[in-house]
Design a protein around this motif. Structure first.
Motif, short mmCIF file in Angstrom:
data_model
loop_
_atom_site.label_atom_id
_atom_site.label_comp_id
_atom_site.label_asym_id
_atom_site.label_seq_id
_atom_site.Cartn_x
_atom_site.Cartn_y
_atom_site.Cartn_z
N GLN A 133 0.83 -1.21 0.00
CA GLN A 133 0.00 0.00 0.00
C GLN A 133 0.87 1.26 0.00
O GLN A 133 0.58 2.23 -0.69
CB GLN A 133 -0.92 0.02 1.23
N LYS A 134 1.93 1.23 0.77
CA LYS A 134 2.85 2.36 0.85
C LYS A 134 3.43 2.67 -0.53
O LYS A 134 3.49 3.82 -0.96
CB LYS A 134 3.97 2.00 1.85
N GLU A 135 3.83 1.62 -1.23
CA GLU A 135 4.40 1.78 -2.58
C GLU A 135 3.34 2.34 -3.54
O GLU A 135 3.63 3.22 -4.36
CB GLU A 135 4.94 0.44 -3.09
N ALA A 136 2.11 1.84 -3.43
CA ALA A 136 1.02 2.33 -4.29
C ALA A 136 0.77 3.82 -4.03
O ALA A 136 0.59 4.60 -4.98
CB ALA A 136 -0.24 1.52 -4.04
N ILE A 137 0.78 4.23 -2.77
CA ILE A 137 0.55 5.64 -2.41
C ILE A 137 1.67 6.51 -2.98
O ILE A 137 1.42 7.58 -3.54
CB ILE A 137 0.45 5.79 -0.87
N ARG A 138 2.89 6.06 -2.86
CA ARG A 138 4.03 6.84 -3.37
C ARG A 138 3.95 6.99 -4.89
O ARG A 138 4.27 8.06 -5.43
CB ARG A 138 5.35 6.20 -2.94
N LYS A 139 3.53 5.95 -5.58
CA LYS A 139 3.41 6.02 -7.05
C LYS A 139 2.36 7.05 -7.46
O LYS A 139 2.56 7.80 -8.41
CB LYS A 139 3.08 4.65 -7.63
N VAL A 140 1.24 7.07 -6.76
CA VAL A 140 0.19 8.06 -7.05
C VAL A 140 0.74 9.47 -6.79
O VAL A 140 0.57 10.37 -7.61
CB VAL A 140 -1.08 7.80 -6.19
#
Length: 195
Positions: A84-91
């Motif tokens: 989830q952390k990685e997904a948030i950073r990509k957004v």
């Protein structure tokens, strides 16, 4: 201009509704729990069932005996949090976005041009709001759910970020939707984001 806006919120305070309206007004991409979880699943290694089960739960065992570098041996919820952390950073890297929940304010704290918002409300306001959204549910049940979700969010935040959920120190702007109203909260966030 702030082109990354994160919104953390008490359950029932209207943070999701406010976030959607802010995104619409500013022409930003709106990202909430469902979108982040979908991205975490798409990253691989996590099934939808695993994600649903461990979502926002703090592990009973921290896996202290495990190597910090061995991703596949970490407890599942650690893997979920990291996905989830990685997904948030990509957004966030794309900018022009409103991200609701998931401790995004802490995950993105080093990002320039960001505005981190916390939305709270009185218990009475939140219970009334959620009863309207959940017709047929008793006030007692809604109040119980309110307490359970708030408690889980605090515990999750403390465990994964070492910070205190709702503490003004970790946000740029704290708004009380029960006092201001949802529309005024949207106005304030949009106006603040322009600086």
């Amino acid at each position: 201009m702030k082109n990354i806006i994160t919104i953390s919120r008490q359950f029932g305070a209207g943070g999701g509704t406010i976030g959607k309206e802010v995104a619409e007004r500013l022409g930003y991409y709106y990202c909430d729990k469902d979108m982040i979880i979908r991205a975490a699943i798409e990253s691989g290694n996590l099934s939808p069932e695993e994600v649903r089960y461990f979502d926002e739960k703090v592990p009973r065992e921290f896996g202290l005996g495990q190597s910090l570098f061995d991703f596949y041996n970490k407890p599942l919820d650690e893997r979920l949090y990291n996905a989830q952390k990685e997904a948030i950073r990509k957004v966030a890297e794309k900018g022009n976005c409103v991200i609701v929940g998931r401790n995004a304010n802490i995950i993105l704290k080093e990002f320039d041009h960001s505005l981190h918002v916390f939305v709270s409300g009185t218990e009475h306001f939140r219970v009334k709001r959620m009863m309207e959204k959940m017709p047929g549910t008793t006030e007692e049940k809604v109040r119980e759910e309110l307490h359970n979700v708030d408690k889980a969010r605090k515990k999750y935040c403390k465990h994964y970020t070492g910070t205190e959920f709702g503490n003004a120190e970790f946000y740029d702007l704290c708004l009380k939707s029960s006092t201001l109203g949802l529309e005024k909260c949207v106005d304030i966030i949009c106006d603040t984001a322009k600086f």
